[in-house]
Design a protein around this motif. Structure first.
Motif, PDB file in Angstrom:
ATOM      1  N   VAL A 426      10.206  -5.597  -0.711  1.00 37.15           N
ATOM      2  CA  VAL A 426       9.116  -6.577  -0.759  1.00 37.15           C
ATOM      3  C   VAL A 426       7.955  -5.962  -1.529  1.00 37.15           C
ATOM      4  N   SER A 427       7.425  -6.718  -2.504  1.00 39.30           N
ATOM      5  CA  SER A 427       6.325  -6.239  -3.339  1.00 39.30           C
ATOM      6  C   SER A 427       5.026  -6.946  -2.986  1.00 39.30           C
ATOM      7  N   PHE A 428       3.926  -6.336  -3.369  1.00 41.47           N
ATOM      8  CA  PHE A 428       2.601  -6.881  -3.093  1.00 41.47           C
ATOM      9  C   PHE A 428       2.426  -8.266  -3.698  1.00 41.47           C
ATOM     10  N   ASN A 429       1.948  -9.195  -2.883  1.00 42.33           N
ATOM     11  CA  ASN A 429       1.578 -10.547  -3.313  1.00 42.33           C
ATOM     12  C   ASN A 429       2.737 -11.348  -3.903  1.00 42.33           C
ATOM     13  N   VAL A 487       2.916  -9.896   1.623  1.00 47.58           N
ATOM     14  CA  VAL A 487       1.954  -8.807   1.789  1.00 47.58           C
ATOM     15  C   VAL A 487       0.799  -9.064   0.827  1.00 47.58           C
ATOM     16  N   ASP A 488      -0.379  -9.309   1.361  1.00 47.94           N
ATOM     17  CA  ASP A 488      -1.539  -9.606   0.531  1.00 47.94           C
ATOM     18  C   ASP A 488      -2.668  -8.633   0.855  1.00 47.94           C
ATOM     19  N   LYS A 489      -3.872  -8.963   0.423  1.00 44.79           N
ATOM     20  CA  LYS A 489      -5.002  -8.050   0.589  1.00 44.79           C
ATOM     21  C   LYS A 489      -5.321  -7.774   2.054  1.00 44.79           C
ATOM     22  N   ARG A 490      -4.931  -8.679   2.966  1.00 44.02           N
ATOM     23  CA  ARG A 490      -5.216  -8.476   4.383  1.00 44.02           C
ATOM     24  C   ARG A 490      -4.319  -7.410   5.002  1.00 44.02           C
ATOM     25  N   THR A 491      -3.116  -7.273   4.486  1.00 45.47           N
ATOM     26  CA  THR A 491      -2.103  -6.458   5.162  1.00 45.47           C
ATOM     27  C   THR A 491      -1.604  -5.273   4.349  1.00 45.47           C
ATOM     28  N   ALA A 492      -1.947  -5.218   3.046  1.00 44.95           N
ATOM     29  CA  ALA A 492      -1.371  -4.171   2.187  1.00 44.95           C
ATOM     30  C   ALA A 492      -1.774  -2.773   2.634  1.00 44.95           C
ATOM     31  N   TRP A 493      -3.050  -2.575   3.012  1.00 45.17           N
ATOM     32  CA  TRP A 493      -3.492  -1.228   3.317  1.00 45.17           C
ATOM     33  C   TRP A 493      -2.779  -0.659   4.539  1.00 45.17           C
ATOM     34  N   SER A 494      -2.583  -1.469   5.559  1.00 45.17           N
ATOM     35  CA  SER A 494      -1.920  -0.967   6.762  1.00 45.17           C
ATOM     36  C   SER A 494      -0.485  -0.541   6.460  1.00 45.17           C
ATOM     37  N   GLN A 523      11.560  -3.520   3.305  1.00 43.43           N
ATOM     38  CA  GLN A 523      11.050  -2.255   2.783  1.00 43.43           C
ATOM     39  C   GLN A 523       9.916  -2.562   1.812  1.00 43.43           C
ATOM     40  N   TYR A 524       8.690  -2.248   2.216  1.00 42.29           N
ATOM     41  CA  TYR A 524       7.543  -2.527   1.357  1.00 42.29           C
ATOM     42  C   TYR A 524       7.444  -1.494   0.245  1.00 42.29           C
ATOM     43  N   GLN A 525       7.292  -1.983  -0.982  1.00 41.82           N
ATOM     44  CA  GLN A 525       7.120  -1.118  -2.142  1.00 41.82           C
ATOM     45  C   GLN A 525       5.626  -0.865  -2.322  1.00 41.82           C
ATOM     46  N   LYS A 526       5.189   0.338  -2.001  1.00 41.95           N
ATOM     47  CA  LYS A 526       3.765   0.646  -2.019  1.00 41.95           C
ATOM     48  C   LYS A 526       3.168   0.370  -3.398  1.00 41.95           C
ATOM     49  N   SER A 527       1.935  -0.140  -3.386  1.00 43.50           N
ATOM     50  CA  SER A 527       1.276  -0.564  -4.617  1.00 43.50           C
ATOM     51  C   SER A 527      -0.151  -0.028  -4.658  1.00 43.50           C
ATOM     52  N   CYS A 528      -0.644   0.157  -5.881  1.00 39.36           N
ATOM     53  CA  CYS A 528      -2.054   0.537  -6.041  1.00 39.36           C
ATOM     54  C   CYS A 528      -2.972  -0.591  -5.606  1.00 39.36           C
ATOM     55  N   PHE A 529      -2.472  -1.822  -5.580  1.00 40.39           N
ATOM     56  CA  PHE A 529      -3.237  -2.946  -5.055  1.00 40.39           C
ATOM     57  C   PHE A 529      -3.177  -2.872  -3.531  1.00 40.39           C
ATOM     58  N   ILE A 636      -8.647  -9.096  -8.745  1.00 37.45           N
ATOM     59  CA  ILE A 636      -7.748  -8.930  -7.595  1.00 37.45           C
ATOM     60  C   ILE A 636      -7.728  -7.476  -7.150  1.00 37.45           C
ATOM     61  N   PHE A 637      -7.667  -6.557  -8.111  1.00 34.31           N
ATOM     62  CA  PHE A 637      -7.656  -5.128  -7.785  1.00 34.31           C
ATOM     63  C   PHE A 637      -8.891  -4.752  -6.968  1.00 34.31           C
ATOM     64  N   LEU A 638     -10.071  -5.220  -7.413  1.00 36.08           N
ATOM     65  CA  LEU A 638     -11.300  -4.903  -6.700  1.00 36.08           C
ATOM     66  C   LEU A 638     -11.341  -5.571  -5.323  1.00 36.08           C
ATOM     67  N   GLU A 639     -10.845  -6.789  -5.249  1.00 33.28           N
ATOM     68  CA  GLU A 639     -10.901  -7.525  -3.989  1.00 33.28           C
ATOM     69  C   GLU A 639      -9.929  -6.971  -2.957  1.00 33.28           C
ATOM     70  N   THR A 640      -8.878  -6.276  -3.406  1.00 32.70           N
ATOM     71  CA  THR A 640      -7.876  -5.759  -2.473  1.00 32.70           C
ATOM     72  C   THR A 640      -8.112  -4.302  -2.088  1.00 32.70           C
ATOM     73  N   LEU A 641      -9.154  -3.662  -2.616  1.00 37.78           N
ATOM     74  CA  LEU A 641      -9.483  -2.313  -2.162  1.00 37.78           C
ATOM     75  C   LEU A 641      -9.732  -2.330  -0.657  1.00 37.78           C
ATOM     76  N   LYS A 642      -9.236  -1.319   0.031  1.00 39.89           N
ATOM     77  CA  LYS A 642      -9.411  -1.303   1.489  1.00 39.89           C
ATOM     78  C   LYS A 642     -10.884  -1.377   1.858  1.00 39.89           C
ATOM     79  N   GLU A 643     -11.678  -0.503   1.294  1.00 41.61           N
ATOM     80  CA  GLU A 643     -13.139  -0.597   1.422  1.00 41.61           C
ATOM     81  C   GLU A 643     -13.670  -1.093   0.088  1.00 41.61           C
TER      82      GLU A 643
END
Length: 752
Positions: A426-429, A487-494, A523-529, A636-643
């Motif tokens: 599974v990939s981001f977004n 997996v979106d900006k709400r759940t990607a970081w966890s 299996q989540y494929q980790k992303s820079c997003f 999108i990249f900026l909006e999905t940063l954890k902080e």
């Protein structure tokens, strides 16, 4: 008084009490969905002949508890017999759509709204481009709403007495529904929703607004939309339509309803489909001078896409016997003579879907010359289902007698086709779906629902959704439940940090039966997003080449971080800014600065996904996709940063001090060092963009609004410092503070 079912709740529009007549029809709304006639014939057999066969690979049987789904069984059985206790009553509906090109109402609207001999029972009036100002686009505020509402109200048919059912607006799209006073007592479950399909999938310059309600025993939905412009953007218009259909859900109804879940749907708006681009403009005008509309309609993009079953499947349209509604020189009946010299087209349409609807007239109104469009209207007759209370009561008693007998003899049993569902990679977004089949293998009706596990706040994790999550099955029937992992900006970081994994257990509960446990994994494929800045600056390689446990280590060490210079200490030197951010900015520097519509025109989702994959898998020399897709990827990249760049712990301070640059600069100096570097890169980039404003058409107000919402975000509800933050939830007020903060840095030197 008819029996009412406590599980089915209704709310009238506004807050007026219902009359006694309305109360008598309240229970009728329990069975308002359209039921095929042949189902009425099998209703008796389903209760009296329980012998069924089905796959039995995981049967749940209950104990000695009687059926707890009585209300659902009654609703279902009464719905199957709907034609036996309802009659059709004809009402008239006026559909009107008008793209007003940002103009105020300078003349009356009676020549559009009141030209029919008899007053319609229902008005649905839609507008597009109500306000073209930056304030409307960025903050969804406009005085035009009240101006056009009053103009419409004054233009309603003088022979009718009307009440407003609902008004809904998103930026320049507005929909108003009125109904005659004599029908008001029978209106139930009024709701409205909006969907933006512009930049980031949410900006409201394009999209749709909708209003739904129940009238007597019929459910009715009105949609007003404004789809993507320009002759060549056919696929984007198609995608806008699909996005509206998929994302517009009336969540305040029980159960929630989408557009398709109504007896009749009426869709109006500036759909923006043009004539095929290979048609010569002079030839178009020549055919129009001859009133040869049918020859031109052979080139109509809407008809071509509709015939190919790409859009509006099942919808109908009346015969077009009027001149194109677009494009005119404002204030005249002359075709466009501007520099763009747009070809005429039937952009503005009225469509419907459902039974018992007949078109009486479909026309345009050339006498209204305020805009570069002409308003269009459609006058329809529609059959509404009215309950005969005597017949209803008789059938209800029959259902109850048969149900009493079944309750005492049988217990619920169902089977599912799988208790282990694996989504693979599974990939981001990028949503992934699978279908779970639930079959009623028993001899009695079953009510099922996914229920919460102990101490959980929801029945599933936030990256998982089930539709429908509750349902009702007669013996022998199947239900097909769509499970979606996103997996979106709400759940990607966890998931990036290892605090969560793609694994969940669903509990399928049967009223009166045993629970079934279904595991969902992937299996989540980790992303820079969806990573933190602190973690990204430590990764010199693409994230796909960094061991997952290392990514987790970086993320757990980085969060939270609000002290200057408190970046994680690594044995290797950290990057000044995340390399992914540098690649995106470099791409925009090289080929995007002079692009018209930069940061205003949305990108393509397929291209944005390709950009993300490129950043995750390589150190690219160039990025795929259009400039618009790269620009949206940046946001999108900026909006999905954890902080966010302005960390949550400094959000309050940033907003409180937004009026003075000195206070804003103090916030900047309080940022962690890595966040300072990113902030400075973004501000330098935005200043460069503005230097090219004569070509890209951007201004500071637009840029700071778009980037302000990505760089300064409200903390999530469970954020550790959330209790000390008392932010206003007034969205326009909040947006203005964010934009003011960012704007200071565009007009002042950060190094002073």
């Amino acid at each position: 008084m008819l029996p009412s079912f406590k599980a089915n709740k209704f709310s009238g529009s506004d807050s007026e009490p219902l009359t006694s007549t309305a109360a008598e029809t309240d229970s009728s709304n329990n069975c308002h969905d359209a039921i095929p006639a042949h189902l009425n014939q099998k209703a008796d057999s389903e209760l009296s002949s329980p012998d069924v066969t089905a796959h039995r690979s995981s049967i749940a049987t209950g104990g000695a508890t009687p059926i707890a789904a009585r209300e659902s069984v009654v609703r279902y059985q009464m719905a199957l017999r709907e034609t036996a206790y309802t009659d059709l009553r004809q009402i008239t509906i006026f559909l009107g759509t008008y793209n007003v090109n940002g103009q105020p109402p300078t003349s009356g609207l009676a020549d559009w709204l009141s030209i029919d001999k008899d007053p319609p029972d229902i008005y649905a009036v839609g507008f597009q481009e109500l306000d073209l100002s930056k304030e409307a686009f960025l903050f969804n505020e406009t005085p035009r709403e009240e101006e056009w509402y009053r103009a419409v109200f004054r233009g309603l048919h003088p022979k009718g007495k009307y009440r407003k059912v609902k008004l809904v607006r998103l930026v320049g799209m507005m929909l108003i529904v009125f109904i005659q006073e004599k029908h008001w007592a029978y209106v139930r479950s009024v709701a409205s929703e909006v969907v933006g399909t512009g930049l980031m999938g949410k900006m409201g310059n394009k999209g749709g607004v909708a209003i739904r309600f129940d009238l007597h025993n019929s459910s009715i939905c009105f949609v007003n939309s404004h789809l993507a412009a320009h002759t060549e953007e056919v696929e984007r218009r198609n995608q806008d339509y699909l996005d509206i259909c998929n994302r517009l859900v009336f969540s305040t109804t029980f159960p929630s309803k989408s557009i398709k879940d109504h007896d009749q749907v009426f869709w109006i708006g500036d759909l923006n489909y043009r004539l095929s681009g290979d048609l010569d403009l002079l030839r178009v005008k020549e055919l129009l001078d001859q009133n040869n509309h049918q020859a031109l309609l052979q080139y109509d993009q809407f008809r071509a896409q509709h015939a190919a079953h790409k859009i509006f499947i099942g919808y109908q349209e009346g015969p077009i016997q009027f001149r194109p509604s677009y494009k005119y020189d404002p204030g005249t009946d002359n075709w466009d003579t501007s520099e763009k010299n747009r070809a005429p087209a039937w952009c503005d349409r009225c469509l419907w879907k459902g039974d018992n609807v007949q078109v009486k007239d479909y026309r345009s109104h050339p006498g209204l010359r305020m805009s570069d469009h002409k308003p269009v209207s459609c006058f329809l007759e529609c059959g509404v289902k009215i309950i005969d209370t005597v017949r209803y009561r008789k059938i209800y008693e029959e259902v109850m007698k048969k149900l009493d007998k079944l309750e005492n003899e049988f217990l619920p049993q169902v089977s599912v086709d799988s208790t282990e569902i694996n989504f693979g990679k599974v990939s981001f977004n990028e949503g992934a779906t699978k279908v779970l089949t639930v079959a009623n293998t028993g001899q009695v009706p079953v009510q099922y629902e996914f229920i919460k596990k102990h101490r959980d706040s929801n029945y599933c994790k936030p990256w998982l959704a089930c539709e429908p999550y509750t349902g009702f099955l007669m013996p022998g029937d199947n239900s097909y439940i769509t499970l979606e992992v996103l997996v979106d900006k709400r759940t990607a970081w966890s998931l990036n940090s290892g605090l969560d994994e793609l694994y969940d257990i669903l509990v399928l509960h049967l009223d009166g039966g045993k629970d079934i446990f279904i595991t969902v994994s992937g299996q989540y494929q980790k992303s820079c997003f969806g990573c933190s800045i602190e973690a990204l600056i430590q990764m010199h390689q693409p994230i796909s080449q960094v061991p997952p446990e290392t990514v987790c280590q970086y993320e757990k060490a980085a969060y939270p971080s609000v002290d200057p210079g408190n970046d994680s200490d690594s044995k290797q030197p950290v990057l000044a800014v995340p390399k992914e951010l540098w690649f995106i900015l470099d791409e925009l520097y090289r080929r995007g600065m002079d692009t018209p519509g930069l940061f205003e025109q949305p990108g393509l989702s397929s291209e944005i996904a390709a950009i993300r994959r490129t950043l995750d898998d390589s150190l690219p020399d160039t990025l795929p996709g259009s400039v618009h897709s790269v620009a949206e990827s940046l946001l999108i990249f900026l909006e999905t940063l954890k902080e966010p760049i302005i960390p949550f712990g400094l959000t309050q301070k940033a907003l409180d001090g937004c009026t003075a640059f000195a206070s804003c600069k103090m916030v900047y100096t309080s940022l962690p060092l890595s966040h300072q570097h990113v902030f400075k890169h973004i501000i330098s980039f935005l200043k460069e963009v503005l230097l090219h404003s004569n070509k890209n058409g951007l201004d500071a107000k637009t840029l700071v609004a778009l980037f302000g919402s990505a760089m300064i975000r409200l903390p999530p509800p469970k954020y550790p410092l959330g209790s000390s933050i008392s932010l206003s939830q007034n969205q326009p007020h909040l947006d203005r503070k964010r934009t003011t903060f960012i704007h200071h840095f565009l007009v002042n030197d950060l190094d002073d």
